[in-house]
Design a protein around this motif. Structure first.
Motif, short mmCIF file in Angstrom:
data_model
loop_
_atom_site.label_atom_id
_atom_site.label_comp_id
_atom_site.label_asym_id
_atom_site.label_seq_id
_atom_site.Cartn_x
_atom_site.Cartn_y
_atom_site.Cartn_z
N LEU A 206 0.83 -1.20 0.00
CA LEU A 206 0.00 0.00 0.00
C LEU A 206 0.87 1.25 0.00
CD1 LEU A 206 -2.67 -0.98 2.70
CD2 LEU A 206 -2.75 -1.39 0.22
N ARG A 210 -3.51 2.95 -0.10
CA ARG A 210 -4.25 2.51 -1.28
C ARG A 210 -3.51 1.42 -2.03
NH1 ARG A 210 -5.71 7.60 -0.15
NH2 ARG A 210 -7.84 8.28 -0.64
N LYS A 211 -4.29 0.53 -2.58
CA LYS A 211 -3.76 -0.56 -3.38
C LYS A 211 -3.40 -0.06 -4.78
CE LYS A 211 -5.34 -4.93 -5.46
NZ LYS A 211 -6.46 -5.88 -5.56
N TYR A 243 -7.54 0.95 1.25
CA TYR A 243 -7.68 -0.51 1.22
C TYR A 243 -8.24 -1.04 2.53
CZ TYR A 243 -6.57 -5.43 0.62
OH TYR A 243 -6.65 -6.80 0.51
N ILE A 253 -12.25 -0.22 -4.04
CA ILE A 253 -11.15 -0.57 -3.15
C ILE A 253 -10.22 -1.58 -3.81
CG2 ILE A 253 -10.56 -1.74 -0.97
CD1 ILE A 253 -13.13 -0.67 0.22
N HIS A 254 -10.80 -2.57 -4.49
CA HIS A 254 -10.04 -3.76 -4.87
C HIS A 254 -9.62 -3.81 -6.33
CE1 HIS A 254 -10.81 -5.43 -0.91
NE2 HIS A 254 -12.07 -5.06 -1.06
#
Length: 452
Positions: A206, A210-211, A243, A253-254
């Protein structure tokens, strides 16, 4: 990437044999293009190139995959013609076939060279094809209760049809057949759409909470012998939302796909959700040091080479064809890399000025590598932003690292995320060509290219 070795000591630039080139005579190069985005801008801006329509004769065609499947087997290509895509490119770009070929290669390597060597292919998550491997997947699922899995249509892109789940009942609708049939004219309508189910990487690296994943561009001009180029530029695509595994149903998110993220309510089109690969490389160096950073980027080279080798004997090689792949690679919090997928048609639509400049240079340099103008000597290891990574063996760098680069030790000819002075480098190539060419019209075209 110590496990990938050249076939002969001192190997630098391939076998030395250069296949005779088909040279277009002294006239404009005629092109066709099915897309109306950055690639058409590149083609129309190229000196000495002329767009043709309909059934007119062409020298270069940036076609779509559907046209390729429908027409390749019924047309005769002239010696000089170039076309995007190999006949069965999907062996690497359909998610189920990619994993199938990687699994087969890993077994072969383990059998012939041992399990230690087979670990060089340990870069894709546990994956099963559905519906054919549904029962095998259920057995694996029961061995690992509580982990998250991700379902993906095998032949779709831009995040379409993807969802995460923890319970088998969450895919009941899929199992009952309540899903869209695959729109492929070569597959009977009553055949269920193929999906893959993968173990979800729950511990992504991250940045700012964030991813992200990394988009890497690879150009293959031949599979037999294998010849592949790696582009210095690229980008990291970030999710728009911090995330968390508490909301596995939230695609913002993913899924890092721009097609998904740009629909987020708070998405800023000016700012976007991207970092350049150079920015990412600098960040990783500051955070983990040069040695760790170099290892990460060597592992990317390994993923590229091993994945191409897995289909090298399967792809129908044709000297008229080339492929520009978009690799999607994820880094986890243990600094391990995972190959997510490989795209045969990576998006060429720009999300902003910086993205447009990247893609324009990328595509312009693809045409420089293909060299329909016959400017090159055939021994180049760098053309614009493309570096020759593999030429029937690993290619080594003879020159020092690029100016301003934080990649201080580069034994292989791989400079992903390093300084990209493509204009200066191309100018040197064109000047060398001008010195050796006597044709006045050729010089006029090449001089115009230098002014771009």
């Amino acid at each position: 990437m110590a496990s990938i070795k050249p076939k002969a000591p001192g190997y630098l630039q391939g076998r030395g044999y250069q296949r005779p080139k088909a040279v277009i005579s002294d006239r404009e190069i005629r092109f066709k293009c099915f897309l109306q985005n950055t690639i058409i801008d590149v083609l129309r801006a190229r000196p000495g190139w002329q767009e043709v329509q309909g059934e007119e004769e062409w020298d270069f065609y940036w076609c779509d995959r559907e046209w390729m499947l429908a027409n390749y087997d019924t047309i005769f290509l002239q010696e000089h013609q170039k076309i995007l895509h190999f006949r069965n490119h999907y062996e690497l770009t359909r998610k189920n076939l990619m994993v199938k070929n990687l699994k087969r290669m890993r077994k072969q390597v383990e059998r012939e060279q041992g399990k230690t060597e087979g670990q060089s292919l340990d870069f894709f998550p546990s994956t099963f094809e559905l519906p054919s491997e549904y029962h095998i997947f259920v057995e694996e699922f029961k061995k690992n209760p509580g982990i998250v899995w991700i379902m993906k249509p095998a032949a779709k892109s831009q995040g379409r049809g993807i969802f995460l789940f923890r319970k088998l009942k969450d895919i009941t609708d899929w199992k009952k057949g309540e899903y869209q049939p695959l729109q492929d004219p070569n597959i009977p309508k009553d055949v269920p759409e193929t999906y893959v189910v993968q173990r979800y990487i729950e511990n992504p690296y991250l940045i700012g909470g964030r991813k992200f994943d990394l988009r890497v561009y690879v150009l293959v001009v031949s599979f037999n012998p294998l010849k592949a180029w790696l582009y210095r530029g690229g980008f990291a695509r970030f999710s728009n939302t911090r995330y968390s595994l508490d909301s596995i149903e939230d695609n913002y998110i993913h899924l890092t796909n721009v097609a998904v993220q740009k629909t987020a309510p708070d998405y800023d089109p000016e700012k976007g959700c991207k970092w350049s690969t150079q920015q990412l490389r600098k960040y990783l160096t500051a955070k983990h040091g040069v040695e760790k950073m170099n290892q990460i980027f060597r592992d990317i080279d390994n993923i590229i080479i091993r994945s191409l080798q897995s289909v090298q004997k399967i792809i129908i090689n044709d000297k008229h064809c080339f492929e520009m792949y978009g690799y999607d690679i994820l880094l986890d919090d243990q600094l391990k890399l995972w190959l997510i997928e490989i795209n045969a048609s990576p998006s060429l639509t720009a999300s902003g000025k910086e993205d447009y400049d990247l893609k324009f240079g990328l595509l312009d340099d693809v045409l420089n590598v293909l060299d329909l103008e016959n400017r090159l000597q055939g021994t180049e290891k760098r053309i614009g932003g493309w570096d020759l990574l593999w030429d029937d063996g690993l290619v080594y760098a003879e020159d020092p690292a690029p100016e301003g680069s934080i990649c201080t030790v580069c034994s292989t000819n791989s400079f992903l995320g390093c300084h990209n002075d493509r204009r200066q480098q191309l100018r040197e190539i064109y000047n060398t060509s001008l010195a050796s060419k006597k044709n006045d019209s050729y010089q006029a075209v090449t001089s115009a290219a230098l002014k771009k």
